[in-house]
Design a protein around this motif. Sequence first.
Motif, PDB file in Angstrom:
ATOM      1  N   GLU A   2       8.672  -4.778  10.653  1.00 60.20           N
ATOM      2  CA  GLU A   2       9.380  -5.575  11.812  1.00 60.20           C
ATOM      3  C   GLU A   2      10.482  -6.153  11.683  1.00 60.20           C
ATOM      4  OE1 GLU A   2       7.281  -5.292  14.987  1.00 60.20           O
ATOM      5  OE2 GLU A   2       5.561  -4.201  14.301  1.00 60.20           O
ATOM      6  N   GLY A   3      11.553  -5.542  11.817  1.00 57.53           N
ATOM      7  CA  GLY A   3      12.627  -6.192  11.413  1.00 57.53           C
ATOM      8  C   GLY A   3      12.723  -6.322   9.904  1.00 57.53           C
ATOM      9  N   ASP A   4      12.763  -7.610   9.365  1.00 58.53           N
ATOM     10  CA  ASP A   4      12.820  -7.677   7.833  1.00 58.53           C
ATOM     11  C   ASP A   4      11.678  -8.177   7.438  1.00 58.53           C
ATOM     12  OD1 ASP A   4      12.810 -10.365   9.161  1.00 58.53           O
ATOM     13  OD2 ASP A   4      14.463 -11.259   7.763  1.00 58.53           O
ATOM     14  N   VAL A   5      10.623  -7.991   8.265  1.00 57.77           N
ATOM     15  CA  VAL A   5       9.055  -8.519   7.845  1.00 57.77           C
ATOM     16  C   VAL A   5       8.267  -7.088   7.629  1.00 57.77           C
ATOM     17  CG1 VAL A   5       7.147  -9.576   8.566  1.00 57.77           C
ATOM     18  CG2 VAL A   5       9.068 -10.329   9.316  1.00 57.77           C
ATOM     19  N   ILE A   6       7.734  -7.334   6.553  1.00 58.09           N
ATOM     20  CA  ILE A   6       6.789  -5.887   6.133  1.00 58.09           C
ATOM     21  C   ILE A   6       5.288  -6.461   6.699  1.00 58.09           C
ATOM     22  CG2 ILE A   6       5.671  -4.701   4.356  1.00 58.09           C
ATOM     23  CD1 ILE A   6       8.074  -5.750   2.365  1.00 58.09           C
ATOM     24  N   VAL A   7       4.802  -5.338   7.407  1.00 64.60           N
ATOM     25  CA  VAL A   7       3.542  -5.996   8.118  1.00 64.60           C
ATOM     26  C   VAL A   7       2.435  -4.800   7.159  1.00 64.60           C
ATOM     27  CG1 VAL A   7       2.105  -5.567  10.176  1.00 64.60           C
ATOM     28  CG2 VAL A   7       4.464  -6.423  10.169  1.00 64.60           C
ATOM     29  N   ALA A   8       1.536  -5.414   6.664  1.00 65.73           N
ATOM     30  CA  ALA A   8       0.487  -4.469   5.734  1.00 65.73           C
ATOM     31  C   ALA A   8      -0.751  -4.584   6.553  1.00 65.73           C
ATOM     32  CB  ALA A   8       0.575  -4.721   4.338  1.00 65.73           C
ATOM     33  N   GLU A   9      -1.103  -3.652   7.038  1.00 67.21           N
ATOM     34  CA  GLU A   9      -2.669  -3.825   7.683  1.00 67.21           C
ATOM     35  C   GLU A   9      -3.720  -3.200   6.785  1.00 67.21           C
ATOM     36  OE1 GLU A   9      -5.113  -2.747  11.909  1.00 67.21           O
ATOM     37  OE2 GLU A   9      -2.904  -2.031  11.588  1.00 67.21           O
ATOM     38  N   LEU A  10      -4.765  -3.858   6.244  1.00 70.68           N
ATOM     39  CA  LEU A  10      -5.797  -3.627   5.626  1.00 70.68           C
ATOM     40  C   LEU A  10      -6.665  -2.482   6.455  1.00 70.68           C
ATOM     41  CD1 LEU A  10      -6.075  -6.963   4.366  1.00 70.68           C
ATOM     42  CD2 LEU A  10      -6.040  -5.045   2.554  1.00 70.68           C
ATOM     43  N   VAL A  11      -6.934  -1.338   5.628  1.00 71.59           N
ATOM     44  CA  VAL A  11      -7.666  -0.303   6.197  1.00 71.59           C
ATOM     45  C   VAL A  11      -8.957  -0.237   6.271  1.00 71.59           C
ATOM     46  CG1 VAL A  11      -7.841   2.328   6.310  1.00 71.59           C
ATOM     47  CG2 VAL A  11      -5.578   1.293   5.809  1.00 71.59           C
ATOM     48  N   ASP A  12      -9.411  -0.833   5.052  1.00 69.84           N
ATOM     49  CA  ASP A  12     -10.955  -0.852   4.678  1.00 69.84           C
ATOM     50  C   ASP A  12     -11.648  -1.765   5.472  1.00 69.84           C
ATOM     51  OD1 ASP A  12     -10.843   1.416   2.599  1.00 69.84           O
ATOM     52  OD2 ASP A  12      -9.922  -0.435   1.442  1.00 69.84           O
ATOM     53  N   LYS A  13     -12.854  -1.580   5.972  1.00 73.54           N
ATOM     54  CA  LYS A  13     -13.567  -2.571   6.595  1.00 73.54           C
ATOM     55  C   LYS A  13     -14.139  -3.547   5.740  1.00 73.54           C
ATOM     56  CE  LYS A  13     -17.364  -2.353   9.980  1.00 73.54           C
ATOM     57  NZ  LYS A  13     -16.618  -2.889  11.322  1.00 73.54           N
ATOM     58  N   LYS A  14     -14.415  -3.092   4.421  1.00 70.67           N
ATOM     59  CA  LYS A  14     -15.021  -4.084   3.337  1.00 70.67           C
ATOM     60  C   LYS A  14     -14.156  -3.852   2.327  1.00 70.67           C
ATOM     61  CE  LYS A  14     -19.922  -3.238   4.815  1.00 70.67           C
ATOM     62  NZ  LYS A  14     -21.077  -2.686   4.447  1.00 70.67           N
ATOM     63  N   ILE A  15     -13.844  -5.071   1.670  1.00 65.58           N
ATOM     64  CA  ILE A  15     -12.774  -4.966   0.468  1.00 65.58           C
ATOM     65  C   ILE A  15     -13.601  -5.868  -0.637  1.00 65.58           C
ATOM     66  CG2 ILE A  15     -10.580  -5.789  -0.428  1.00 65.58           C
ATOM     67  CD1 ILE A  15      -9.629  -5.702   2.453  1.00 65.58           C
ATOM     68  N   LEU A  16     -14.613  -4.979  -1.284  1.00 68.06           N
ATOM     69  CA  LEU A  16     -15.597  -5.582  -2.239  1.00 68.06           C
ATOM     70  C   LEU A  16     -15.300  -5.075  -3.617  1.00 68.06           C
ATOM     71  CD1 LEU A  16     -18.574  -5.186   0.405  1.00 68.06           C
ATOM     72  CD2 LEU A  16     -17.274  -7.409  -0.039  1.00 68.06           C
ATOM     73  N   ASP A  17     -15.203  -3.788  -3.934  1.00 70.52           N
ATOM     74  CA  ASP A  17     -15.005  -3.381  -5.259  1.00 70.52           C
ATOM     75  C   ASP A  17     -13.631  -3.542  -5.959  1.00 70.52           C
ATOM     76  OD1 ASP A  17     -13.728  -0.386  -5.258  1.00 70.52           O
ATOM     77  OD2 ASP A  17     -14.626  -1.059  -3.494  1.00 70.52           O
ATOM     78  N   GLU A  18     -13.744  -3.717  -7.036  1.00 67.10           N
ATOM     79  CA  GLU A  18     -12.588  -4.049  -7.882  1.00 67.10           C
ATOM     80  C   GLU A  18     -11.440  -2.858  -7.952  1.00 67.10           C
ATOM     81  OE1 GLU A  18     -11.779  -6.880  -9.572  1.00 67.10           O
ATOM     82  OE2 GLU A  18     -13.524  -7.754  -8.894  1.00 67.10           O
ATOM     83  N   VAL A  19     -11.912  -1.837  -7.947  1.00 67.51           N
ATOM     84  CA  VAL A  19     -11.009  -0.490  -7.449  1.00 67.51           C
ATOM     85  C   VAL A  19     -10.026  -0.768  -6.382  1.00 67.51           C
ATOM     86  CG1 VAL A  19     -10.697   2.122  -7.423  1.00 67.51           C
ATOM     87  CG2 VAL A  19     -12.545   0.820  -8.810  1.00 67.51           C
ATOM     88  N   ALA A  20     -10.781  -1.120  -5.272  1.00 73.83           N
ATOM     89  CA  ALA A  20     -10.189  -1.282  -3.919  1.00 73.83           C
ATOM     90  C   ALA A  20      -9.047  -2.315  -4.038  1.00 73.83           C
ATOM     91  CB  ALA A  20     -11.189  -1.418  -2.977  1.00 73.83           C
ATOM     92  N   ILE A  21      -9.730  -3.546  -4.508  1.00 66.67           N
ATOM     93  CA  ILE A  21      -8.966  -4.681  -4.760  1.00 66.67           C
ATOM     94  C   ILE A  21      -7.440  -4.564  -5.422  1.00 66.67           C
ATOM     95  CG2 ILE A  21      -8.960  -7.057  -5.594  1.00 66.67           C
ATOM     96  CD1 ILE A  21     -11.682  -7.010  -4.809  1.00 66.67           C
ATOM     97  N   THR A  22      -7.647  -3.581  -6.641  1.00 65.85           N
ATOM     98  CA  THR A  22      -6.454  -3.408  -7.467  1.00 65.85           C
ATOM     99  C   THR A  22      -5.670  -2.404  -6.780  1.00 65.85           C
ATOM    100  OG1 THR A  22      -8.077  -3.785  -9.375  1.00 65.85           O
ATOM    101  CG2 THR A  22      -6.139  -2.291  -9.828  1.00 65.85           C
ATOM    102  N   GLN A  23      -6.124  -1.465  -6.300  1.00 62.56           N
ATOM    103  CA  GLN A  23      -5.062  -0.550  -5.502  1.00 62.56           C
ATOM    104  C   GLN A  23      -4.614  -1.326  -4.461  1.00 62.56           C
ATOM    105  OE1 GLN A  23      -7.935   2.488  -3.849  1.00 62.56           O
ATOM    106  NE2 GLN A  23      -7.584   3.585  -6.059  1.00 62.56           N
TER     107      GLN A  23
END
Length: 118
Positions: free
Chosen positions: A13-34
């Motif tokens: 959005e202009g010079d702003v990066i918008v990152a929407e998290l896709v996962d409903k649950k962010i619980l495991d280390e693999v997802a967090i690392t990714q």
Amino acid sequence: MHENTPRLTVTNEGDVIVAELVDKKILDEVAITQIHEQLAALLGPVAAPKLVMDFARVAHMSSSALGMLITLHKRIREKQGELRLCGISPSIYEVFVITRLNEIFQISKTRPEALASL
């Protein structure tokens, strides 16, 4: 393998990066690392990044996910950038309040509010 699973939907959005998290649950280390690696790759080449992280789809997240956000916040601040969080559910926001992270992060209710604050 989940290596190619996008954990974020990224838009600009202009010079702003918008990152929407896709996962409903962010619980495991693999997802967090990714998530962390995807954000690091996005922000790496940017001098003073402006990032809005949208949690609208997230219902649950672990303390490790909070740790990742703290690290991310520090990296962005070191680059004279700005980070905004938005769309955080009441139950997750409560965790931010208990841990006093709501005093560290700038949290907006909606994405337009977060964008306007930058």
